[in-house]
Design a protein around this motif. Structure first.
Motif, PDB file in Angstrom:
ATOM      1  N   GLN A   1       2.413  -8.931 -23.325  1.00 49.35           N
ATOM      2  CA  GLN A   1       2.467 -10.159 -24.129  1.00 49.35           C
ATOM      3  C   GLN A   1       3.895 -10.703 -24.140  1.00 49.35           C
ATOM      4  N   ALA A   2       4.852  -9.809 -24.332  1.00 49.40           N
ATOM      5  CA  ALA A   2       6.256 -10.234 -24.352  1.00 49.40           C
ATOM      6  C   ALA A   2       6.650 -10.847 -23.012  1.00 49.40           C
ATOM      7  N   ALA A   3       6.196 -10.231 -21.933  1.00 44.56           N
ATOM      8  CA  ALA A   3       6.542 -10.742 -20.605  1.00 44.56           C
ATOM      9  C   ALA A   3       6.037 -12.174 -20.419  1.00 44.56           C
ATOM     10  N   ARG A   4       4.841 -12.444 -20.877  1.00 44.95           N
ATOM     11  CA  ARG A   4       4.287 -13.795 -20.695  1.00 44.95           C
ATOM     12  C   ARG A   4       5.091 -14.848 -21.452  1.00 44.95           C
ATOM     13  N   GLU A   5       5.782 -14.410 -22.521  1.00 48.75           N
ATOM     14  CA  GLU A   5       6.603 -15.371 -23.268  1.00 48.75           C
ATOM     15  C   GLU A   5       7.826 -15.824 -22.467  1.00 48.75           C
ATOM     16  N   ILE A   6       8.310 -14.956 -21.561  1.00 44.04           N
ATOM     17  CA  ILE A   6       9.592 -15.274 -20.916  1.00 44.04           C
ATOM     18  C   ILE A   6       9.472 -15.667 -19.445  1.00 44.04           C
ATOM     19  N   THR A   7       8.247 -15.800 -18.932  1.00 43.13           N
ATOM     20  CA  THR A   7       8.136 -16.189 -17.523  1.00 43.13           C
ATOM     21  C   THR A   7       6.927 -17.092 -17.304  1.00 43.13           C
ATOM     22  N   ASP A   8       7.020 -17.968 -16.314  1.00 43.69           N
ATOM     23  CA  ASP A   8       5.869 -18.786 -15.922  1.00 43.69           C
ATOM     24  C   ASP A   8       5.089 -18.128 -14.789  1.00 43.69           C
ATOM     25  N   VAL A   9       5.534 -16.977 -14.360  1.00 42.35           N
ATOM     26  CA  VAL A   9       4.847 -16.251 -13.294  1.00 42.35           C
ATOM     27  C   VAL A   9       3.674 -15.470 -13.917  1.00 42.35           C
ATOM     28  N   PRO A  10       2.484 -15.495 -13.294  1.00 40.31           N
ATOM     29  CA  PRO A  10       1.383 -14.683 -13.810  1.00 40.31           C
ATOM     30  C   PRO A  10       1.757 -13.208 -13.864  1.00 40.31           C
ATOM     31  N   VAL A  11       1.456 -12.552 -14.979  1.00 38.80           N
ATOM     32  CA  VAL A  11       1.774 -11.135 -15.129  1.00 38.80           C
ATOM     33  C   VAL A  11       0.630 -10.422 -15.838  1.00 38.80           C
ATOM     34  N   VAL A  12       0.184  -9.310 -15.260  1.00 36.31           N
ATOM     35  CA  VAL A  12      -0.848  -8.482 -15.891  1.00 36.31           C
ATOM     36  C   VAL A  12      -0.463  -7.016 -15.774  1.00 36.31           C
ATOM     37  N   GLY A  13      -1.050  -6.207 -16.661  1.00 37.07           N
ATOM     38  CA  GLY A  13      -0.994  -4.762 -16.537  1.00 37.07           C
ATOM     39  C   GLY A  13      -2.322  -4.287 -15.978  1.00 37.07           C
ATOM     40  N   GLY A  14      -2.634  -3.028 -16.212  1.00 37.12           N
ATOM     41  CA  GLY A  14      -3.872  -2.489 -15.657  1.00 37.12           C
ATOM     42  C   GLY A  14      -5.078  -2.608 -16.579  1.00 37.12           C
ATOM     43  N   PHE A  15      -4.865  -2.818 -17.879  1.00 38.74           N
ATOM     44  CA  PHE A  15      -5.980  -2.786 -18.831  1.00 38.74           C
ATOM     45  C   PHE A  15      -6.854  -4.035 -18.766  1.00 38.74           C
ATOM     46  N   GLU A  16      -6.247  -5.188 -18.977  1.00 36.96           N
ATOM     47  CA  GLU A  16      -7.030  -6.426 -19.054  1.00 36.96           C
ATOM     48  C   GLU A  16      -7.854  -6.683 -17.790  1.00 36.96           C
TER      49      GLU A  16
END
Lengths: 239, 239, 239, 239, 239, 239
Positions: free
Chosen positions: D83-98
């Motif tokens: 969640q924190a990562a999505r606040e600071i970048t416009d690049v798509p970012v995911v972990g393994g859970f979602e």
């Protein structure tokens, strides 16, 4: 079939009116009688009133059981002492909330309750959560008339129609439930007025729904589960 | 601070025991007195008992308010008449269910309630749904001892430990709540026995939790919301 | 009792103010000290800030445990690193969210949070869902003041009152929670202003609620469950 | 397309293995590189580990953004700092859970997660509640192997198959998700073993699912909403 | 890879348009063909239309399976006959609802659906409840254009932008999903218009999402669980 | 009153049996006729069967409306095409699921469904979620007899009693619902066998419940809401 109506308030003022109304909903062969309670409030408009009415209602439930009635309707939209009543009798017993709400669930997606005073909103929302049907409760709207000021006249119908229209227009409700069993004989008028100038939405009368529910249960020979409603252990109790 | 305990049962048998127990949990300067009710059951083990106790509890709540107490504890794990009580007093009032359950929510993921008889299970599950915390209620396990058979002795502790161990072992609970305020003074013993041979899981005593809750509310000058708990309209009421 | 407050931000600016505030809420005999963190943000207003503060908070939690404190309050409305902290210490530890929200649940049906900036709304809603209490969260309203612009002055109180009034008027909240532990000493003023011209609704201060919660937990000898908060396996970790 | 994998642990041990695995899942033309973090734990097996890894992950997210990558995969089953990562970048970012869980939702009714240690269960259940998909999470079963003991060998597959079979047999799961991104390259083997002797149930590999998810998001030109993931206000922050 | 699109309506009018659109989303090497159904409605705008289309869709699913295709996309936002289809084929099959909604869940907290007519709202809300993702469905807003009146022109984009802006402004949605697969090729334009004058919120095209979903499932060798989607028992059936 | 029963399967085999059964439940003066469908499956045991039966059912619903009947019962436990039917008629129409489940909700806390084959479980759970009553669905247990193998004989009753007893003993159900309308005339026998050797739990017959429901709706002059069940737009449709 013998249907006993317990009016969970003191006094005899409404007994004839309720008997007439209930008698209009039963099928041929069902005998109706109505009793009020000896201790409690003059009307139920709060958790406080509901708690005060409890012992008086349960006394009448025990009496009805001894009298051999076939079904018991506690005539109130807030289902006072219903769970307790089921613990002490094998006779089917309902109030006005459960039958009207469950009937409404097959008629539209979101149920809107039309209620007398803001005081009873938390009580009704608590009931909806207790029965785990709150996801279908779209709104509760208040007409701001005390229970004892209700009468089958134009003011009542006008206020109900106004709140019902607003609920449907704002997408809060697809089916309406009258939240008080004292709003006698007006459901059809409200339903017709709504249909006259907009999409047809059903309006459920809690007295009608309760009577149908009880007659149905008796015909199906169904009564409360003894794993949910266990018989209370014997002990000293001072009423 | 003046804390009034209302024992929602008839008779004086438990008054001294409760006074001693509650007095052990208050902070310095809090005065404790205990009253039982004049009408109602000898113990609360069903919805029926709870409904019978209602008017007697509310009479004591009104009396406590007139007496100028600072906080009211209705000593029962099923929170009888608590919503009604909040409508008629500005004094903070809790039963045993809400404080113990909410305290437990910060201690572990799933709460397990240890209860006396199967009769009260639906009542407690209904309370959890009513308060919308049922998703955290992992289990309710029964020790099969009637309330009036409870005593601070080995049988009670042994049965509580056995059910608590089973609940933890089967992944049903991470924190335990004693479901009856009559299980006096045993929470610590159960907690220690559990920790001795397995993962440490907290055991919440409802009397302790209620006393802390009320003292906290008084210190924070918090009392019930008047949009949830509205003052009941004036009308005739026969107690 | 020794209560350690961890201010999860860098710098010493607020230490004295927090110590004064917390000291006003503890009971006689409780010693209070306050530490800030050595790495992290100047305030917590995003998930990003919360993540940056994590290691610094956990360092202080380990330190507090070694220091033998009795309770730890991480002074932030978003409960940063609280779950992690419970894994590494047997000392009770809370942030500002859980105690304030759970306290509010006994005071009214729907809880309204008053918050500083829109940035933190998803974080608070996520917390409510995580703790499975989201059904009781009626609204989060924003006063649009950054944390570092908060002060106990008229602007803050005015904005809180305005949002609180709107939430109550629109039926979104029955009890209010200040969503940021930096809104020091204003809860009572907001509560009194609301009561002056409308229905009385309680306003919960998160610092007060956290302090009461921790003192209560210590008195009841309760700490986090080891089946929910398991001790992390030993391994290499570079802070 | 340039895909950056952030391994949220310290050390270079797994970098080549992860690069090989991820490279096997991307489509032609996608470039993969893998970085570990400079501060944090050797593996993520607790909320504590997750909190310690936060700043190191976010440092790598900012770096990847500056490097102009097209997508970021934080290779961990518990979605640390996502969640924190999505606040600071416009690049798509995911972990393994979602990605793995949402992929599983279209394959069967109840999802079962196969996990390494009991320590991470509350964290995964909290994630499911946070994302409001917990009603579809049928079970989490543990194979009792620490992350650093995982390897693509028979012990791992045997234990996964044993737990998967039990979950399906007991009606707990219709589709399985490997809960740790360190269980590399075994999903197909587990899926085939299950199909060989019972009803075919799909087994979702979180690395595969995350890679597909990111490539899909890039193709669809989708990135995180700025009303959920708002840019953090500027302020002093000490990493 | 061979992707078969089933257009669940009668007539060939849209076949070329859909083929062009789907072909724009597949990766190199994927072959696309499109078929309509021989019996059913001219468009799907009600539960009635959906039920009428069922047998025609299932006939095409069986045919596609015999043809050896690798994936099946039933091009409709209401997922008609999708559960039934999964029972009779091992080929991955999706409609437009599941992939678009699940894709949206990783992009923002509350999903808003933009839909053609009010008739389909209950159907979409029922789908959301059926899949247990309704807690994330923030709103469904209607542009009041029948499906057969949709075209990639300014009116459609203008109406979508107007409803999307209102949904975001009123806090009802953080990410938008086009609710009808007939809104071809406009998602990007809507997304760009929204970003031009407000916070950037993603707009998910259901055709794009479905194509990505199917290609991903094929690459991961995943198909529907046989404990959820059991093979129907053999018996007489008259189509 | 004229009640039309639509048997959503092909063939005339069961028509007389259903007519006899339904006729036994109606009140005096209600005329019953039964029709099967011209296209569809020989029984409904999967989503596939349900989808195939859709157009045939809707054809019969339109025909019944033209015939001027007062109520329509689609005799199947999975409510096939019920939502679609309500869109095209003003006549009350129910299947077997809704009336039986809602009737059960007033009889006990958790409802247990007794069902023929595992194939239909996901369909029934989906229905419960669709109607938002899944929190009260305690269990679905399977007797492993195909619909066409059902008969009012000892094997059927024995298997139903065995599963019902297990559900009650394991605390999964407080009230039972027969999940298939083909289990004709056995509810009373199962209920009596259960009461003979354990706590009395009610057993709801779906045919009886549907008949009562429809007669009640007709008496109350209630029919489906036109904001939930909107009339489908006119267009070309090929049946």
């Amino acid at each position: 079939m013998h249907l006993r109506v317990i009016l969970p308030i003191i006094g005899d003022t409404f007994i004839e009116q309720i008997r007439t109304e209930v008698s209009a909903w039963v099928t041929a062969g069902t005998e109706v009688d109505v009793v009020s309670i000896s201790r409690g409030p003059a009307s139920i408009e709060s958790e406080y009133d509901e708690a005060l009415a409890g012992p008086g209602i349960l006394e009448r439930v025990a009496e009805a059981t001894r009298d051999g009635v076939d079904a018991i309707f506690v005539s109130c939209g807030a289902d006072p002492a219903i769970q307790a009543a089921r613990e002490i009798t094998d006779v089917p017993v309902v109030g006005g909330f459960e039958p009207a709400m469950l009937t409404a669930l097959t008629l539209g997606e979101r149920v809107g309750i039309l209620q007398v005073l803001p005081n009873v909103l938390p009580m009704l929302r608590s009931l909806a959560r207790r029965h785990a049907i709150a996801d279908r409760l779209g709104t509760i709207r208040v007409i701001d008339l005390p229970v004892l000021g209700l009468a089958h006249d134009d003011v009542l119908v006008d206020r109900l129609v106004a709140q019902a229209r607003a609920a449907v227009r704002d997408g809060e409700a697809d089916v309406l439930v009258l939240g008080c069993t004292g709003m006698l004989g007006v459901a059809a008028a409200v339903q017709d007025r709504l249909a006259a100038d907009g999409p047809a939405v059903p309006v459920v009368d809690p007295t009608a729904a309760a009577v149908q529910w009880l007659e149905s249960q008796v015909r199906m020979r169904l009564t409360a589960s003894r794993t949910t409603y266990r018989t209370p252990p014997a002990k000293e109790r001072i009423a």
